[in-house]
Design a protein around this motif. Structure first.
Motif, PDB file in Angstrom:
ATOM      1  N   ARG B  72       0.832  -1.205   0.000  1.00  0.00           N
ATOM      2  CA  ARG B  72       0.000   0.000   0.000  1.00  0.00           C
ATOM      3  C   ARG B  72       0.868   1.258   0.000  1.00  0.00           C
ATOM      4  N   HIS B  76      -2.543   6.223  -0.420  1.00  0.00           N
ATOM      5  CA  HIS B  76      -3.739   5.426  -0.682  1.00  0.00           C
ATOM      6  C   HIS B  76      -4.360   4.996   0.632  1.00  0.00           C
ATOM      7  N   GLY B  77      -5.641   5.233   0.797  1.00  0.00           N
ATOM      8  CA  GLY B  77      -6.311   4.783   2.003  1.00  0.00           C
ATOM      9  C   GLY B  77      -6.537   3.281   1.957  1.00  0.00           C
ATOM     10  N   THR B  78      -6.951   2.727   3.062  1.00  0.00           N
ATOM     11  CA  THR B  78      -7.143   1.287   3.148  1.00  0.00           C
ATOM     12  C   THR B  78      -8.226   0.821   2.188  1.00  0.00           C
ATOM     13  N   ILE B  79      -9.327   1.582   2.118  1.00  0.00           N
ATOM     14  CA  ILE B  79     -10.444   1.163   1.269  1.00  0.00           C
ATOM     15  C   ILE B  79     -10.054   1.246  -0.185  1.00  0.00           C
ATOM     16  N   HIS B  81      -7.117   1.030  -1.385  1.00  0.00           N
ATOM     17  CA  HIS B  81      -6.176  -0.055  -1.623  1.00  0.00           C
ATOM     18  C   HIS B  81      -6.929  -1.354  -1.869  1.00  0.00           C
ATOM     19  N   ALA B  82      -7.900  -1.635  -0.996  1.00  0.00           N
ATOM     20  CA  ALA B  82      -8.658  -2.877  -1.123  1.00  0.00           C
ATOM     21  C   ALA B  82      -9.410  -2.907  -2.437  1.00  0.00           C
TER      22      ALA B  82
END
Lengths: 772, 181
Positions: B72, B76-79, B81-82
């Motif tokens: 990541r 980039h945020g976690t969402i 990225h996902a």
């Protein structure tokens, strides 16, 4: 009980992973397991002491009488406690003994597996669950003896032990089947409760002989004793645990368990007493011929096992008491001595009696353990070994038959034990202490702790026998004799009796024997000629001969010509069928069937002509692709026939298999060498004749079967039960997956193995010199 | 055999064959069919695929799964990225080019031997259900109620599924071994 056993098996199989995960700390869970089981067994102790055997039943295959029944009475409990206690100590010891071995996890797997199997063996009440555990002990013993798998001696010894005890296991299976047919009972408790007399049954004698064969091979009785000294190729903890304290006593256990049933018979008494005494003498005699500590211990173990068997043969209450006490005493001192031998081997790199001397200074704790054990072995006053020996002498003198032989066996082996004990205890540790023996590294607490504990227990039990162990031993003796009136009281001091005088005489003669031991060793090489005729070399010759013959036979029959294999199979089968058809069955009346020819319909004729034409064409073709396609045509026609006669499942399978065969052939086509006729035209006619013969035999058989259809309720039953009980309308499939599911399971297992075999064959490159 | 028409047709037909084989597996209890026949049909689908497109292509499209992943990035945020991971993994069939440098990937290969082993395991496990519940080995258990197409569920169906997997694995093992040179 089942939970304890399952835990043992689970931990056994997770041992390699535990080792990977915990490293050298793997010993902690592995040692906690036996002690935990021991604690569990101890909670059952009060019940057993109050004559309430602990019974647990779990169904397994009830329709065959095979259940996982457990029953814990005095005898079982004695053995179970011995197994778990020794097991715990051995686990600790093994951690130090095999410290640098990367396969320690695997070692623990085998050892725990063995322990679980042994626990199951001594607590099983059902014949067949006992048999199962019996076989697992044989297999784990095989794995443990061959643990050092790069060593050829270890491998052959492991084979030998497996073959000998495996043969005994088969005999045991036979015996159990005979007993269960003869008496209708599948458990020991039921067998012992039975009113009717099995000894009048026609199966009594064969069952007895088979039981004896099974137990004698397991407990290394003459003439099957030879595998035990060879099994010393195993790592020492294994020798101490399996081949001295527990597994070899499985035979003794079973003999004791069945003693109430068989002990009335004279064959039983005389065989046990005779074989036991002979084994005792032979073991004691051979023990004096060796200088390797482990070999000496192995032969004295054989001798001690012989004495126990002889005591069971005598069968009087005195003898049974002597048996259980001696069993415990022997396990304690022999276990100690094996562990001591292992420690010495580990520290000095030698197990040779002539090379070892004066080790007491460099390893005092080991010396104390060894001294305690050897004093018990020699039968000196305050030790449990002394009590055991006194009882043995008493029992032998009071026997109602074969007194001279039995007494000679106990007395002479007693003398030999004294000599061996002096050699192991005094010579190795206390003689010549001035001259230092070089040791590579001093033993750690894990190496001297377990033997020390065992040695000290031998003293404590000897000093205060009635306090601790008598009740259990008494229950054990009662389980063997089958009556509650066998009472046991142990005393260290019996007063000045004939037996005491004999004990002192034994000690003196033993000392004398020790003094001339060197001279005996010098002359022992002269006996080599006799050993060449012994059972061990006989076994080896038999084994070699068998392998040689098998090789000759294989190279004669299986010469690599695929066609010839098929011919052998077909000819053999046709021969058998022809024999049966000719001599054993009524003949088919063709004349009565002639009118059936009118019923043949047109499309059947078309199919017949198609197949016949395809086959004729096949004979003449010289192209592989054509023959494959034509064979496919024949196969599809067969599928059509199935459809015509109403078997859609079979037809579908046939169609798919035919498709697959053709496609796989096509895939293989470019790999095959050119299509050449190597065989003479004349040979082709031979093949045609064989094919015709086979076809004719099969057709005739089919006609015969149709003429004499067996009335079977099976078809109706399946037809009715299919929807009602198995929720399916397709009877074929219901039979496959439900009614006969076990068969299908076997078949798909075969399929999987066949696929792996094909994979191995295809990956093999014989042109590169690889061998299967 | 490797003609364009055959290859294209077989690429489309193989999933149909597979679906059909599973249908055959399920209908086996009441109509002609079952695990063995179903397994054979399934394996024939793959065999034709091998004939048309070659072993390598078959293994790539049916017996291996590629998982893409990347570390990541700070902005980039976690969402996000996902979501990016999800899109990349779902879309991978369309992408012809090699994964770009930031994309690492796992290659998960499904070997026919595993199929065989799993099949055997499923078959044995279906028998163990009875044993665990205190009945003899291979006692059948059924779930009440019926499901369209499949019919009623129960341990025999599980056993049949084991047979299906094993037959499929076995034929594929043979064919893969033979056609590899």
């Amino acid at each position: 009980m089942l939970i304890a056993l399952t835990t043992c098996f689970l931990i056994a199989f997770s041992a390699p992973w535990l080792y990977k995960w915990l490293g050298k700390h793997v010993v902690i869970p592995m040692a906690l397991l036996p002690f935990g089981v021991m604690a569990y067994l101890s909670t059952l102790l009060p019940d057993v002491l109050h004559h309430v055997p602990v019974v647990q039943t779990h169904t397994w295959v009830p329709s065959l009488g095979i259940n996982l029944d457990f029953r814990l009475d005095g005898l079982s409990l004695l053995f179970a406690l011995l197994i778990t206690f020794f097991g715990g100590l051995i686990m600790i010891y093994a951690a130090a003994y095999l410290k640098d071995n990367p396969l320690l996890g695997r070692f623990y797997l085998f050892l725990t597996l063995f322990m679980a199997a042994m626990l199951g063996l001594v607590t099983a009440d059902n014949f067949f669950s006992l048999f199962l555990f019996w076989e697992i002990t044989s297999i784990s013993s095989y794995l443990l003896i061959g643990f050092d798998n790069k060593n050829k001696t270890a491998r052959t010894s492991a084979w030998q032990a497996l073959l000998v005890t495996g043969m005994g296991g088969l005999a045991l299976m036979g015996a159990f089947i005979l007993i269960s047919i003869g008496t209708g009972s599948y458990t020991f408790s039921e067998l012992l409760r039975q009113e009717s007399d099995f000894s009048q049954h026609a199966f009594f004698a064969p069952a007895l002989l088979l039981i004896l064969l099974g137990c004698f091979t397991k407990s290394a009785q003459f003439p099957f004793h030879f595998w035990l000294p060879n099994a010393m190729a195993a790592p020492t903890p294994v020798s101490a645990y399996l081949h001295s304290a527990t597994m070899v006593k499985a035979g003794i256990y079973l003999l004791a368990r069945l003693s109430p049933v068989f002990s009335g018979s004279e064959v039983w008494q005389l065989t046990l007493a005779g074989v036991g005494a002979a084994t005792a003498l032979l073991g004691a005699f051979l023990a004096l011929q060796h200088t390797d500590m482990k070999a000496i211990l192995a032969y004295t173990t054989i001798s001690a096992l012989g004495q126990m068997v002889a005591m069971l043969g005598i069968g009087t209450p005195a003898a049974l008491k002597a048996m259980v006490v001696y069993l415990l005493a022997h396990a304690l001192y022999k276990g100690t001595l094996f562990l001591v031998a292992g420690t010495i081997d580990h520290s000095t790199g030698s197990r040779n009696l002539n090379k070892l001397h004066g080790l007491a200074k460099s390893m005092p704790a080991v010396a104390i353990a060894a001294t305690l054990a050897t004093l018990s072995m020699a039968g000196i006053v305050p030790f449990l070994g002394f009590i055991g020996k006194e009882l043995l002498y008493e029992a032998a003198l009071e026997s109602s038959f074969l007194v001279p032989l039995l007494f000679a066996a106990t007395f002479l082996s007693g003398v030999a034990y004294v000599a061996v004990a002096i050699a192991l205890g005094y010579k190795v540790f206390w003689k010549n202490t001035k001259k230092q023996m070089p040791i590579t590294h001093a033993p750690t607490p894990k190496l001297y702790g377990p033997p020390l504990i065992l040695g000290i227990i031998g003293v404590i039990l000897g000093l205060a026998p009635n306090l601790l162990i008598t009740p259990v031993l008494e229950r054990a003796a009662q389980s063997i004799s089958g009556s509650l009136h066998t009472e046991l009281e142990l005393h260290i001091w019996h007063g000045f009796t004939k037996v005491l005088a004999l004990s002192i005489l034994t000690l003196l003669l033993g000392l004398l024997l020790y003094l001339i031991h060197d001279r005996i060793l010098r002359h022992s090489s002269k006996l080599k000629g006799i050993y060449a005729l012994g059972p061990d070399s006989l076994y080896r010759r038999l084994f070699q001969g068998f392998l040689h013959q098998a090789k000759l036979f294989t190279s004669a029959i299986q010469d690599g010509n695929l066609r010839r294999y098929v011919i052998y199979i077909i000819l053999f089968f046709s021969g058998l069928m022809l024999y049966v058809l000719w001599f054993k069955t009524p003949h088919v009346l063709f004349s009565s069937r002639l009118h059936l020819l009118q019923l043949i319909s047109f499309h059947e004729v078309v199919l017949f002509v198609l197949v016949a034409a395809a086959l004729l064409y096949l004979l003449g073709t010289r192209s592989r692709l054509t023959s494959i396609v034509v064979m496919g045509l024949v196969g599809y026609s067969a599928a059509l026939i199935y459809i015509l006669f109403g078997a859609p499942d079979v037809a579908a399978t046939q169609l798919l298999i035919e498709t697959l065969t053709v496609v796989i052939f096509v895939l293989l086509l470019h790999k095959l060498p050119a299509f050449i006729y190597l065989s003479h035209q004349f040979k082709k006619y031979n093949y045609i004749a064989i094919a015709l013969l086979f076809g004719a035999v099969m057709t005739y058989t089919m006609l015969l079967v149709q003429d004499h259809a067996v009335a079977s309720e099976l078809k109706d039953y399946y037809g009715k039960a299919s929807l009602a009980e198995a929720h399916g309308r397709n009877i074929v499939n219901v039979i496959l997956v439900d009614f006969r599911g076990l068969d299908t399971l076997g078949e798909i297992t075969v399929l999987a193995v066949a696929a792996l075999g094909i994979f191995a064959l295809m990956r093999l490159h014989p042109e590169k010199g690889e061998k299967p | 055999m490797r003609t364009l028409i055959f290859a294209t047709a077989i690429r489309m037909l193989t999933p149909v064959f597979l679906a059909f084989s599973i249908y055959i597996l399920f209908r086996g209890h009441n109509h002609p069919g079952g695990g063995f026949i179903g397994g054979l049909i399934g394996s024939i689908a793959f065999v034709f695929h091998i004939l048309g497109l070659g072993t390598r292509q078959t293994a790539k499209s049916y017996f291996s799964i590629t998982f893409y992943k990347y570390d990541r990035k700070p902005h980039h945020g976690t969402i996000r990225h996902a979501l990016r991971l999800l899109r990349k993994n779902l879309d991978r069939r369309k992408q012809k080019e090699k994964p770009k440098s930031i994309w690492n990937y796992y290659l998960l290969r499904l070997r026919p031997t595993y199929l065989m082993a799993v099949g055997l395991l499923v078959a044995v496990a279906s028998g163990m259900v009875g044993l665990v519940l205190g009945k003899p080995f291979m006692t059948a258990y059924w779930v009440e109620g019926k499901i369209p197409v499949i019919g009623s569920l129960g341990t025999p169906l599980m056993f049949d599924a084991g047979v299906y997997l094993l037959v499929l694995g076995m034929v594929l093992k043979m064919v893969f071994t033979i056609s590899k040179d």
